[in-house]
Design an enzyme around this catalytic site. Structure first.
Site, mmCIF file in Angstrom:
data_model
loop_
_atom_site.group_PDB
_atom_site.id
_atom_site.type_symbol
_atom_site.label_atom_id
_atom_site.label_comp_id
_atom_site.label_asym_id
_atom_site.label_seq_id
_atom_site.Cartn_x
_atom_site.Cartn_y
_atom_site.Cartn_z
ATOM 1 N N HIS A 9 13.586 -13.237 17.071
ATOM 2 C CA HIS A 9 14.332 -14.199 17.875
ATOM 3 C C HIS A 9 13.954 -14.116 19.355
ATOM 4 O O HIS A 9 13.367 -13.132 19.829
ATOM 5 C CB HIS A 9 15.840 -13.956 17.719
ATOM 6 N N GLU A 79 20.128 -6.933 12.235
ATOM 7 C CA GLU A 79 19.495 -5.872 13.017
ATOM 8 C C GLU A 79 20.065 -4.506 12.643
ATOM 9 O O GLU A 79 21.127 -4.391 12.019
ATOM 10 C CB GLU A 79 19.686 -6.161 14.515
#
Length: 218
Positions: A9, A79
């Site tokens: 990202h 994550e």
């Protein structure tokens, strides 16, 4: 066989400051959104048959801005859970633990909503992701895109190559980048790494197109 396309990202305030950003669902900065848009040209010539995306907003927005269609939210792509080190920089951690390494030491427990993960925990998630897609990847020529986060994608790369989760330390991965994993003579390899189009260049090109369109319309 297609390739695995890894998309990290775009920039957030904490990726810019170096704070560990696991479960905290931060939006991208304006620059991060430009980075995500700049991913699109790197994917334009690929034949992507499946898009899997982390549930966190920064990954979902990156997929959208990069033009990836029909993303499938996949919880295992989130994550690394940094536990008590959420929001803390490595430099700050080193003031009390100078020899600490995320890759070998993991993190101390945090609150109930993000208790923390050790390297093996993240490796197990990466293995589940790979186990769920490799047959599909091998069965056709289409690529599979994974839109996720820096530390997780580094662990997944290590596991794809048959290395321990700690070997993710070897693969620096910056925001708004595209990397590819494939095969060479039947062996798993990295075919491209940390590809990027400078967001500033992409933004300037986009502005140029807008000006041209305005002139044409007038």
């Amino acid at each position: 066989m297609g390739e695995l396309i890894l998309v990290r990202h775009g920039e957030t305030a904490w990726s810019l400051s170096g704070q560990h950003t696991g479960s905290t669902d931060l939006p991208m900065t304006a620059h991060g959104e430009d980075e995500a848009r700049a991913v699109a040209p790197l994917l334009r010539e690929r034949h992507i048959g499946l898009v899997l995306v982390s549930p966190l907003a920064r990954a979902r927005r990156t997929a959208e801005l990069a033009g990836l269609k029909d993303p499938r939210i996949t919880s295992d792509l989130h994550e690394w859970d940094y536990g008590a080190y959420e929001g803390i920089t490595t430099a700050d951690i080193h003031t009390t633990r100078p020899d600490w390494s995320l890759w070998t030491d993991g993190v101390p427990p945090g609150p109930a909503d993000h208790p923390g993960e050790q390297p093996g925990d993240v490796g197990a998630r990466a293995d589940r992701v790979l186990g769920g897609i490799m047959d599909t990847l091998r069965a056709g020529d289409d690529d599979i895109a994974l839109v996720s986060h820096g530390h997780f994608l580094r662990v997944l790369t290590a596991r794809y190559l048959g290395l321990s989760p700690a070997a993710g330390a070897l693969f620096q991965l910056t925001t708004g980048t595209v990397s590819r994993l494939g095969l060479e003579h039947g062996n798993p390899v990295i075919t491209a790494w940390n590809l990027t189009v400078p967001a500033s260049s992409f933004r300037a090109a986009s502005r140029g197109k807008k000006k041209l369109s305005s002139r044409s319309a007038g």
